[in-house]
Scaffold this motif. Structure first.
Motif, PDB file in Angstrom:
ATOM      1  N   TYR A   1       0.739  -6.431   5.146  1.00 20.37           N
ATOM      2  CA  TYR A   1       1.026  -5.621   3.971  1.00 20.37           C
ATOM      3  C   TYR A   1       2.222  -4.726   4.244  1.00 20.37           C
ATOM      4  O   TYR A   1       2.565  -4.453   5.396  1.00 20.37           O
ATOM      5  CB  TYR A   1      -0.191  -4.772   3.573  1.00 20.37           C
TER       6      TYR A   1
ATOM      7  N   CYS B   1      -8.833   3.230  -1.984  1.00 20.57           N
ATOM      8  CA  CYS B   1      -9.713   2.796  -0.902  1.00 20.57           C
ATOM      9  C   CYS B   1     -11.079   2.366  -1.421  1.00 20.57           C
ATOM     10  O   CYS B   1     -11.585   1.309  -1.041  1.00 20.57           O
ATOM     11  CB  CYS B   1      -9.848   3.929   0.116  1.00 20.57           C
TER      12      CYS B   1
ATOM     13  N   LEU C   1      -7.740  -3.919   5.794  1.00 26.91           N
ATOM     14  CA  LEU C   1      -6.720  -4.967   5.702  1.00 26.91           C
ATOM     15  C   LEU C   1      -6.361  -5.502   7.082  1.00 26.91           C
ATOM     16  O   LEU C   1      -6.209  -6.713   7.267  1.00 26.91           O
ATOM     17  CB  LEU C   1      -5.485  -4.446   4.970  1.00 26.91           C
ATOM     18  N   ASP C   2      -6.240  -4.608   8.074  1.00 22.92           N
ATOM     19  CA  ASP C   2      -5.942  -5.042   9.441  1.00 22.92           C
ATOM     20  C   ASP C   2      -7.059  -5.931   9.987  1.00 22.92           C
ATOM     21  O   ASP C   2      -6.794  -6.964  10.618  1.00 22.92           O
ATOM     22  CB  ASP C   2      -5.741  -3.837  10.365  1.00 22.92           C
TER      23      ASP C   2
ATOM     24  N   CYS D   1      -6.411   6.409   3.363  1.00 23.14           N
ATOM     25  CA  CYS D   1      -5.353   5.442   3.668  1.00 23.14           C
ATOM     26  C   CYS D   1      -5.654   4.730   4.987  1.00 23.14           C
ATOM     27  O   CYS D   1      -5.505   3.514   5.093  1.00 23.14           O
ATOM     28  CB  CYS D   1      -3.997   6.145   3.752  1.00 23.14           C
TER      29      CYS D   1
ATOM     30  N   PRO E   1      -4.735   6.215  -1.102  1.00 22.73           N
ATOM     31  CA  PRO E   1      -3.806   5.115  -1.229  1.00 22.73           C
ATOM     32  C   PRO E   1      -3.851   4.495  -2.630  1.00 22.73           C
ATOM     33  O   PRO E   1      -4.840   4.650  -3.347  1.00 22.73           O
ATOM     34  CB  PRO E   1      -4.312   4.103  -0.210  1.00 22.73           C
TER      35      PRO E   1
ATOM     36  N   LYS F   1      -6.230   0.745   5.370  1.00 18.82           N
ATOM     37  CA  LYS F   1      -5.403  -0.022   6.312  1.00 18.82           C
ATOM     38  C   LYS F   1      -6.282  -0.746   7.324  1.00 18.82           C
ATOM     39  O   LYS F   1      -6.008  -1.896   7.686  1.00 18.82           O
ATOM     40  CB  LYS F   1      -4.419   0.900   7.034  1.00 18.82           C
ATOM     41  N   GLN F   2      -7.344  -0.088   7.783  1.00 24.00           N
ATOM     42  CA  GLN F   2      -8.245  -0.698   8.761  1.00 24.00           C
ATOM     43  C   GLN F   2      -8.903  -1.954   8.199  1.00 24.00           C
ATOM     44  O   GLN F   2      -8.996  -2.970   8.877  1.00 24.00           O
ATOM     45  CB  GLN F   2      -9.314   0.306   9.208  1.00 24.00           C
TER      46      GLN F   2
ATOM     47  N   SER G   1       0.899   5.095   0.657  1.00 19.21           N
ATOM     48  CA  SER G   1       0.025   5.939   1.459  1.00 19.21           C
ATOM     49  C   SER G   1       0.778   7.129   2.043  1.00 19.21           C
ATOM     50  O   SER G   1       1.986   7.272   1.847  1.00 19.21           O
ATOM     51  CB  SER G   1      -0.570   5.116   2.602  1.00 19.21           C
TER      52      SER G   1
ATOM     53  N   MET H   1       0.846  -1.181   0.000  1.00 25.16           N
ATOM     54  CA  MET H   1       0.000   0.000   0.000  1.00 25.16           C
ATOM     55  C   MET H   1       0.887   1.239   0.000  1.00 25.16           C
ATOM     56  O   MET H   1       1.759   1.377   0.845  1.00 25.16           O
ATOM     57  CB  MET H   1      -0.921   0.051   1.205  1.00 25.16           C
TER      58      MET H   1
ATOM     59  N   ILE I   1      -3.156   0.577  -3.911  1.00 22.93           N
ATOM     60  CA  ILE I   1      -2.960  -0.753  -3.353  1.00 22.93           C
ATOM     61  C   ILE I   1      -2.601  -1.720  -4.475  1.00 22.93           C
ATOM     62  O   ILE I   1      -3.232  -1.716  -5.539  1.00 22.93           O
ATOM     63  CB  ILE I   1      -4.232  -1.221  -2.615  1.00 22.93           C
TER      64      ILE I   1
ATOM     65  N   ASP J   1       3.614  -1.067   3.903  1.00 28.32           N
ATOM     66  CA  ASP J   1       3.111   0.298   3.768  1.00 28.32           C
ATOM     67  C   ASP J   1       4.268   1.198   3.352  1.00 28.32           C
ATOM     68  O   ASP J   1       5.254   1.308   4.077  1.00 28.32           O
ATOM     69  CB  ASP J   1       2.514   0.762   5.092  1.00 28.32           C
TER      70      ASP J   1
END
Length: 83
Positions: free
Chosen positions: A29, A65, A22-23, A15, A53, A19-20, A8, A6, A55, A31
């Protein structure tokens, strides 16, 4: 598991949202902060995108996103991540 990168910035709310997601899915990942011009130029060359972002999943640029969440809603994100 797929390789996820990613591009970002720290201050981008999109971003943070990407990220949230994916987390929450437990995805590991890399970053890459594009605050430096050389990183942004590499992102642009790889993805064609100019906003963050951006990706990349297994060398395939999937977008930002909104595109990431669209993949999640359609069920296609899990398929991409399992490769």
């Amino acid at each position: 598991m797929a390789t996820v990168i990613m591009y970002s910035t720290a201050y981008c709310p999109y971003c943070v949202r990407a990220k949230q997601l994916l987390d929450d899915k437990g995805v590991k990942y890399t970053d890459i902060n594009v605050s430096k011009a050389d990183a942004r130029a590499k992102m642009r060359a790889l993805t064609g995108g100019t906003t963050v972002p951006q990706i990349v999943i297994d060398d395939q640029a999937v977008g930002g996103c909104d595109e990431l969440y669209a993949l999640e809603r359609s069920g296609k994100l899990d398929q991409l991540l399992k490769k």
